[in-house]
Enzyme design. Sequence first.
Site, PDB file in Angstrom:
ATOM      1  N   CYS A 184      -0.273   4.086   2.288  1.00 57.59           N
ATOM      2  CA  CYS A 184       0.010   3.844   3.705  1.00 57.59           C
ATOM      3  C   CYS A 184       1.492   4.042   4.017  1.00 57.59           C
ATOM      4  O   CYS A 184       1.834   4.613   5.046  1.00 57.59           O
ATOM      5  CB  CYS A 184      -0.346   2.405   4.098  1.00 57.59           C
ATOM      6  SG  CYS A 184      -1.888   1.806   3.411  1.00 57.59           S
ATOM      7  N   ASP A 185       2.361   3.549   3.170  1.00 58.75           N
ATOM      8  CA  ASP A 185       3.761   3.389   3.565  1.00 58.75           C
ATOM      9  C   ASP A 185       4.769   4.224   2.772  1.00 58.75           C
ATOM     10  O   ASP A 185       5.954   4.240   3.118  1.00 58.75           O
ATOM     11  CB  ASP A 185       4.150   1.903   3.463  1.00 58.75           C
ATOM     12  CG  ASP A 185       3.320   1.047   4.422  1.00 58.75           C
ATOM     13  OD1 ASP A 185       2.908   1.583   5.466  1.00 58.75           O
ATOM     14  OD2 ASP A 185       3.082  -0.128   4.115  1.00 58.75           O
ATOM     15  N   CYS A 227       0.834  -1.207   0.000  1.00 55.62           N
ATOM     16  CA  CYS A 227       0.000   0.000   0.000  1.00 55.62           C
ATOM     17  C   CYS A 227       0.866   1.255   0.000  1.00 55.62           C
ATOM     18  O   CYS A 227       1.441   1.611   1.036  1.00 55.62           O
ATOM     19  CB  CYS A 227      -0.931  -0.008   1.213  1.00 55.62           C
ATOM     20  SG  CYS A 227      -1.914   1.495   1.371  1.00 55.62           S
TER      21      CYS A 227
END
Length: 305
Positions: free
Chosen positions: A135-136, A132
Amino acid sequence: MHNVIIIGSGPAGLTAAVYTARANLSPLMIEGSQAGGQLTLTTDVENFPGFPQGIMGPQLIQDMRAQAERFGTAFQTADVTKVDLNQRPFAVTINDEETVHARSLIVSTGASANLLGLDSESRLLGHGVSTCATCDGFFFRGQPIAVIGGGDSAMEEATFLTKFASHVTIVHRRDKLRASKIMQDKALKNEKISFRWNSVVEDMLGDDVVTGLRLRDSVTNDTTTLDCKGVFVAIGHTPNTRIFRGQIEMDANGYIQTSHGTATNVPGVFAAGDVQDPHYRQAITAAGTGCMAAIDAERFLEAEG
Ligand code: NAP
């Protein structure tokens, strides 16, 4: 007989549990054997509002579960192996052994990011390997990143990651992209993106964190090393909907179709989180739809008397 059974225990299911429990519906949550879903496979979560210092994914899930439990959610750590939605109350079979019944169901079984299946990939998941970018990506500021895949997700993630990375290399197993023309063009024109064509990931390198990839050229059979600090695997997702096939309407990729909030085509069955969302796939959007499903289920039960 249960008022509501929630199938799946990620942020969607746990939020639905908090809401239905606080509405005195005494929900039963069937957690699955991989309880907690995708957040349990990640490390720092910095984009879930309310945690200015960030929180570890497994901790966030543990806290949500404790909150749901506090208001009276019952949990069963087991897999749902069969459902019968043709009759009311709905029948839910657990571990092929026991069948329980419910007046309403909330399906929050999530989706699983497809992985390459390498041992090194599962070992380094959350330690440089991610599925993701939203997200990261932030964790890899100024670092070289590799993105695996040749579809729209890979192009989108690679383009997004150029905001953070020193450079992004898209590693694709063929010499033609599957992505739509417009997404391809965007990536091909981006000066921070380069491509490694006909390249198969043989191994992910690094002991505790990712240091690179070992790639094999499928035409020449040559093996090379690509240095990178982050690896984003973007080879598609699979919604966890096998047990509902033929009973709930789904799109061509197996995602449950919802309308009017979280309603499925079966009255009394609601769907929340990634199982019905191929687009946003965030913990916070999953939690949001979990809340919606709980309210939808509560109103359905009220209307049924
Ligand atoms: P996808 O279109 O199925 O593409 C998956 C990519 O991963 C393909 O290039 C495939 O290679 C590669 N791949 C699959 N298994 C692999 C393996 N074991 N090893 C190496 N490579 C592998 O999946 P997606 O990109 O996630 O997109 C899913 C759907 O969402 C599509 O309909 C897409 O259009 C849509 N989507 C749209 C947008 C947007 O419009 N903004 C953004 C994201 C996704 P091959 O090409 O060789 O098969």
